[in-house]
Design a protein around this motif. Sequence first.
Motif, PDB file in Angstrom:
ATOM      1  N   PHE A 252     -30.816  76.587-102.379  1.00 47.88           N
ATOM      2  CA  PHE A 252     -31.088  75.309-102.943  1.00 47.88           C
ATOM      3  C   PHE A 252     -31.258  75.634-104.461  1.00 47.88           C
TER       4      PHE A 252
ATOM      5  N   ASN B 178     -28.716  74.445-107.548  1.00 48.32           N
ATOM      6  CA  ASN B 178     -29.217  73.804-108.779  1.00 48.32           C
ATOM      7  C   ASN B 178     -28.969  74.575-109.974  1.00 48.32           C
TER       8      ASN B 178
ATOM      9  N   VAL C 220     -30.942  68.384-106.967  1.00 46.18           N
ATOM     10  CA  VAL C 220     -31.416  68.443-105.439  1.00 46.18           C
ATOM     11  C   VAL C 220     -32.507  67.616-105.520  1.00 46.18           C
TER      12      VAL C 220
ATOM     13  N   MET D 299     -35.734  66.828-102.979  1.00 48.66           N
ATOM     14  CA  MET D 299     -36.504  67.335-101.922  1.00 48.66           C
ATOM     15  C   MET D 299     -37.665  66.816-101.375  1.00 48.66           C
TER      16      MET D 299
END
Length: 252
Positions: A188, A192, A198, A200
């Motif tokens: 991730f 990014n 992102v 989350m």
Amino acid sequence: MKNIIIKTELLCKSFISDGEVNNVIKNMDLEIYEGDFTVIMGSSGSGKSTLLYNLSGMDSVTTGKVFFDGDDITRMKEKEMAKLRKDKLGFVFQGINLIPNLNVYENILSPTYKTKTDRSEIEKKIDILLEKMELTSQRKKFPNQMSGGQKQKVAICRALINSPKVLFADEPTGSLNSSQGQSVLDTFTNINKEGQSVVMVTHDLKAALRGNRIIYIKDGRIDGDLNLDEYDEKSVLQREEIVYKFLKERGW
Ligand SMILES: Nc1ncnc2c1ncn2[C@@H]1O[C@H](COP(=O)(O)OP(=O)(O)OP(=O)(O)O)[C@@H](O)[C@H]1O
Ligand SMILES: [Mg+2]
């Protein structure tokens, strides 16, 4: 100045169960910035997953608006919405289901049907994702032959295969051990850094530290909004202390 990629205006989401109305998201105004790694936290039942479903157009709002890249998705026809989801969004949700009669490789490939991307490029990308997630030896397995954590990792590969503009992830490390969780979070962080946004949801402090912004949800409202960009110069330990204090003050 950062670009706004998602914006809500007076977003409300209610559910009716047993004749009672449950107002889960309450008049929420929220802006998510392009290129950010936004983390959403809050106690169980505060409305985090519901919010993610509404931000990503996976569920319809009760009232209010949600804009994606300037377009109001609450007014989109299903076909238009489906195209947006497929081309620009990726999802890793709690209890996400893989397609049971497709093997690992086919599950990851499934969102690429009808996309213009070159086939050999897609195949190369799947190989890289499988390698990163330590799933190479599992590529021919079917979902019912795998553990919860392995399935979660397949779902992550599937969410990333079309290089979504925004990746939504709900507790992506929930069913993973610590080192598996780290490698998912590393992935991730990398996407990014390459410019993908992102969003989350997590209960985990270490996972939250991957973000540059933490939004705390309490009872369907924003109770705190911590911008970590200001603390870029600080050490990891100092950042951890700042986040910990922010969360503790809100009853985390
Ligand atoms: N489809 C649904 N139908 C009825 N009620 C729902 C539905 N989805 C969520 N809710 C209710 O909305 C509230 C918020 O749920 P939500 O799943 O958004 O919480 P959460 O913050 O993600 O919690 P957790 O951290 O446990 O995942 C809960 O009271 C839940 O019962
Ligand atoms: Mg949830």
